[in-house]
Design an enzyme around this catalytic site. Structure first.
Site, PDB file in Angstrom:
ATOM      1  N   GLU A 150      39.166  17.841  29.687  1.00 51.55           N
ATOM      2  CA  GLU A 150      40.416  17.265  30.179  1.00 51.55           C
ATOM      3  C   GLU A 150      40.668  17.672  31.628  1.00 51.55           C
ATOM      4  OE1 GLU A 150      42.687  16.932  25.860  1.00 51.55           O
ATOM      5  OE2 GLU A 150      43.265  18.516  27.266  1.00 51.55           O
TER       6      GLU A 150
ATOM      7  N   LYS B 202      43.889  24.284  15.677  1.00 48.52           N
ATOM      8  CA  LYS B 202      43.437  23.477  16.815  1.00 48.52           C
ATOM      9  C   LYS B 202      42.300  24.128  17.602  1.00 48.52           C
ATOM     10  CE  LYS B 202      44.712  20.181  18.098  1.00 48.52           C
ATOM     11  NZ  LYS B 202      45.714  19.956  19.162  1.00 48.52           N
TER      12      LYS B 202
ATOM     13  N   TYR C 280      42.136  16.036  71.155  1.00 49.74           N
ATOM     14  CA  TYR C 280      42.533  16.959  70.095  1.00 49.74           C
ATOM     15  C   TYR C 280      44.044  16.948  69.912  1.00 49.74           C
ATOM     16  CZ  TYR C 280      43.673  21.098  67.483  1.00 49.74           C
ATOM     17  OH  TYR C 280      44.193  21.951  66.532  1.00 49.74           O
TER      18      TYR C 280
END
Length: 429
Positions: free
Chosen positions: A293, A286, A319
């Site tokens: 990927e 392989k 905030y």
């Protein structure tokens, strides 16, 4: 940990609560630390302009900030859990080295605008890099489209063979995609290029802060005028930056999918550079396309970062500590996204087509659309031409090169308009 900036006499700090509140903030601040130092220098200059610091005090602060940046870059100063965050680390260092002059540095600012400006500078840097990578990818794709304009490549819809296409069309598609992504990165950079320093905790201060000076000194395109909006924009600007990154990453994901298919034995159209593949731990035969990927997978981190920021913005004005978590979200999104895009230009330069396999995949059915259009050009109503061309008995193995040359609609294989794309890309920068 050094004494907390906000700690009050007689109040015991619960270490579990402090750890929960601080989390990995000080670790994440390593990413923004040099920008925080840069902003502190500009703030100190502004304080000298309005008489809070004298010339000697400013000179000392600038000297120590330069030294701190050098020490941090060299690894001799480590931003760790000794400090609550990067902001307190800068102040602690200045006080240690300069005494009262260091204690003056925080005059007129809050950690709220301090983190805003450091993050904004960081976003500008990352968007600039995104723009450059998209440009570079587009340039490579344009160059290869020109060289391989007439190389036949099967065109697919629904993963089924559809029509004769070309490597030139494939390359020009990605060129235009990354041109659009570069434009979006550039436009987003211009949109977030606003200086929040001097807005303090979101309500300004009773000092004539030299905000025009800090805007120019830090290279911002404009001052973010409303002190309250500076706080409201936190998260909003980060989300816009991730959206620009997402645009490029979605294109990368689809490109990686093409290459995943094209490199498989079932297609066999593309050979990847050896360094972009890895081996199997058990199967000696392989070579796996792990890099493409993981390129394909990297969008997930970008999307996750965008979602996290969006979910944090369900807040009223002013905030709120919730916004602390925006730092990790943008850091991980851009870290994974830019990491994948950094590898793309060289991959595009060095992948190799396998022309024999590409031509062998062109079957007679893929010329049916050409036949239908030819009949229509001769005067037959297109729906009649369509029905005739749908008859397999009329299919013949065509000439791929002639089919591509005849495809003269603008943007098709016979008229790629690469000059138009090159003009849109424009000169560098």
């Amino acid at each position: 940990m050094t004494r907390l900036l906000w700690q009050k006499p007689g109040v015991q700090v619960d270490e579990r609560i402090q750890h929960f509140c601080a989390g990995d903030d000080v670790i994440l601040d390593r990413e923004f630390f040099l920008f925080d130092i840069q902003a502190s220098r500009a703030h100190a200059q502004g304080l000298q302009l309005i008489g809070i610091l004298d010339a000697d005090e400013l000179a000392g602060i600038e000297r120590e900030l330069t030294a701190l940046a050098a020490d941090f870059s060299a690894g001799s100063f480590v931003l760790d859990e000794t400090f609550e965050d990067g902001h307190s680390a800068i102040e602690a260092r200045l006080i240690e080295r300069l005494g009262d002059a260091g204690r003056k540095i925080h005059t007129g600012r809050s950690r709220n605008d301090q983190v805003l400006v450091a993050t904004r500078l960081w976003l500008k840097d990352r968007l600039s890099r995104l723009h450059a990578l998209c440009r570079e990818s587009a340039e490579v794709a344009l160059a290869r489209a020109e060289v391989e304009a007439t190389l036949p490549l099967p065109g697919y819809t629904h993963l089924q063979r559809a029509v004769v296409s070309s490597a030139g069309m494939w390359w020009s598609a990605w060129a235009e995609a990354f041109i659009d992504d570069a434009v979006r990165a550039r436009d987003t950079l211009a949109w977030v290029d606003a200086n929040p320093l001097g807005s303090a905790a979101g309500y300004g201060v009773n000092l004539p802060l030299a905000r025009e000076h800090t805007t120019a000194a830090l290279g911002f395109g404009r001052m973010q005028v409303s002190a309250t909006y500076a706080q409201l924009s936190r998260g909003k600007f980060e989300m816009a930056a991730i959206d620009a990154l997402s645009s490029a990453m979605l294109d990368l994901r689809r490109l990686a999918w093409d290459l995943s298919l094209f490199t498989s034995a079932e297609f066999g159209f593309v050979a990847l550079p050896a360094q972009y593949t890895t081996g199997s731990s058990i199967m000696p035969n392989k070579r796996n396309p792990d890099v493409i990927e993981l390129m394909r997978a990297s969008y997930a981190s970008v999307a996750a970062g965008r979602t996290e920021v969006e979910q944090l913005l369900s807040l009223p004005s002013g905030y709120h500590r919730d916004l602390q978590f925006t730092k990790g979200a943008i850091f991980h999104a851009f870290g994974r996204g830019l990491g994948a895009l950094e590898l793309l230009p060289d991959l595009l330069r060095n992948l190799e087509w396998k022309p024999d396999a590409m031509r062998a995949a062109l079957d007679s059915s893929m010329y049916a659309t050409d036949l239908a259009v030819d009949l229509a050009r001769e005067g037959m109503p297109f729906r009649d031409a369509y029905r005739q061309a749908a008859d397999p008995a009329r299919w013949e193995q065509g000439d791929a090169d002639a089919s591509l040359a005849a495809r003269v609609s603008p943007g098709a294989a016979g008229d790629l308009r690469l000059d138009v794309l090159r003009e849109r890309l424009g000169p560098g920068s």
